[in-house]
Design a protein around this motif. Sequence first.
Motif, PDB file in Angstrom:
ATOM      1  N   CYS A 110       1.720   3.590   9.992  1.00 24.96           N
ATOM      2  CA  CYS A 110       2.094   4.434   8.849  1.00 24.96           C
ATOM      3  C   CYS A 110       2.512   3.583   7.659  1.00 24.96           C
ATOM      4  O   CYS A 110       2.263   3.940   6.506  1.00 24.96           O
ATOM      5  CB  CYS A 110       3.230   5.367   9.251  1.00 24.96           C
ATOM      6  N   GLN A 113      -0.582   2.508   5.882  1.00 17.61           N
ATOM      7  CA  GLN A 113      -1.184   3.679   5.233  1.00 17.61           C
ATOM      8  C   GLN A 113      -0.560   3.954   3.875  1.00 17.61           C
ATOM      9  O   GLN A 113      -1.235   4.234   2.894  1.00 17.61           O
ATOM     10  CB  GLN A 113      -0.971   4.936   6.087  1.00 17.61           C
ATOM     11  N   SER A 126      -3.158  11.375   4.212  1.00 16.07           N
ATOM     12  CA  SER A 126      -3.411  11.084   5.625  1.00 16.07           C
ATOM     13  C   SER A 126      -4.045   9.707   5.729  1.00 16.07           C
ATOM     14  O   SER A 126      -4.334   9.068   4.717  1.00 16.07           O
ATOM     15  CB  SER A 126      -4.353  12.129   6.234  1.00 16.07           C
ATOM     16  N   SER A 127      -4.275   9.265   6.959  1.00 10.74           N
ATOM     17  CA  SER A 127      -5.092   8.067   7.124  1.00 10.74           C
ATOM     18  C   SER A 127      -6.546   8.428   6.858  1.00 10.74           C
ATOM     19  O   SER A 127      -6.924   9.605   6.861  1.00 10.74           O
ATOM     20  CB  SER A 127      -4.944   7.491   8.533  1.00 10.74           C
ATOM     21  N   SER A 130      -8.029   9.272  10.472  1.00  3.39           N
ATOM     22  CA  SER A 130      -7.575  10.541  11.065  1.00  3.39           C
ATOM     23  C   SER A 130      -7.243  11.524   9.945  1.00  3.39           C
ATOM     24  O   SER A 130      -6.120  12.023   9.842  1.00  3.39           O
ATOM     25  CB  SER A 130      -6.357  10.309  11.962  1.00  3.39           C
ATOM     26  N   ALA A 131      -8.236  11.810   9.116  1.00  4.90           N
ATOM     27  CA  ALA A 131      -8.005  12.590   7.900  1.00  4.90           C
ATOM     28  C   ALA A 131      -7.565  14.018   8.174  1.00  4.90           C
ATOM     29  O   ALA A 131      -6.902  14.643   7.335  1.00  4.90           O
ATOM     30  CB  ALA A 131      -9.267  12.598   7.045  1.00  4.90           C
ATOM     31  N   SER A 132      -7.897  14.545   9.338  1.00  2.00           N
ATOM     32  CA  SER A 132      -7.566  15.938   9.633  1.00  2.00           C
ATOM     33  C   SER A 132      -6.155  16.108  10.184  1.00  2.00           C
ATOM     34  O   SER A 132      -5.712  17.228  10.412  1.00  2.00           O
ATOM     35  CB  SER A 132      -8.572  16.514  10.643  1.00  2.00           C
ATOM     36  N   CYS A 133      -5.444  14.999  10.377  1.00  2.93           N
ATOM     37  CA  CYS A 133      -4.114  15.072  11.000  1.00  2.93           C
ATOM     38  C   CYS A 133      -3.128  14.250  10.187  1.00  2.93           C
ATOM     39  O   CYS A 133      -2.988  13.040  10.402  1.00  2.93           O
ATOM     40  CB  CYS A 133      -4.183  14.580  12.439  1.00  2.93           C
ATOM     41  N   SER A 134      -2.437  14.887   9.265  1.00  6.83           N
ATOM     42  CA  SER A 134      -1.474  14.197   8.417  1.00  6.83           C
ATOM     43  C   SER A 134      -0.366  13.578   9.257  1.00  6.83           C
ATOM     44  O   SER A 134       0.186  14.216  10.163  1.00  6.83           O
ATOM     45  CB  SER A 134      -0.868  15.175   7.406  1.00  6.83           C
ATOM     46  N   SER A 141      -6.319   4.904   4.213  1.00  4.67           N
ATOM     47  CA  SER A 141      -5.493   5.961   3.624  1.00  4.67           C
ATOM     48  C   SER A 141      -6.339   6.862   2.745  1.00  4.67           C
ATOM     49  O   SER A 141      -7.334   6.427   2.160  1.00  4.67           O
ATOM     50  CB  SER A 141      -4.382   5.367   2.747  1.00  4.67           C
TER      51      SER A 141
END
Length: 268
Positions: A110, A113, A126-127, A130-134, A141
Amino acid sequence: MLISELLEGLFKLFPADTAEPWDHVGLSVGRPDDEIRGVTVALDASEANVRRAAADGSNVLLTHHPVYIKAPQAFVPASPAYPSSAAAVFAAVECGVSIISLHTNLDRSCEAQQLLPSLVGLQVVSSLESASCSGALGLGSLADASSKLTLEQLASRCSEAFGCDPRVWGDPDRALGRVAFLGGSMGDFGELALACGADAIVTGEGGYHVCQDLLVRGCSVILLGHDRSEEPFVDILVDALARVGFSGPIATIKNPHQWWTYTKGERA
């Protein structure tokens, strides 16, 4: 503090199992039961940085980039016949400097990121991985930019924040909505940037044809230079030392200037 205790604390912050399978993280050289006299923090585990650490009075060199990904055939003094990592490890043993590296496990944190977008005044969503999971761990990033921020303005911010002259692919006046960031080499992460709807990606380096292709498909590219894009991670490593309770001497090596540009007959 012992080297083993430092390593244990660092792996709690940046777990080894979050590193890429091909990566080499943790202790590369040294005795885990040695008492730490001082730590020098740098981007690269080069021979020069090993010797600088020894000159600093440090017996630990903490870096982002590992001294090697694949071990050389021999550890010998500098020679054209062997990779530079051979001489770096040889010098570490010779100087009594242990080497610890946090590479893709730090990249996936994190802290990483948030850092790069924050340096240019943007906030992470988000990353990239893993764009769908903040909030989830992941490489790179994604950040939202005001539609008033143009590509040229972002490039200007990057130049000031990272101390470089970025190479920019795209219309300077293009308004940006979402921006992707990735320290180091872009690789195929430009595809993720496109899939996430990024208008631009800020990264260290990328191939000519890759950048050309991304631009045609709607994603501008800002190239900072591999080292420039990851030099800020030295600050994450320094902060990590305090977080794990290390209170001894800390030195840093920044702005290595390993290369230079030639413009109009002047070195820049």
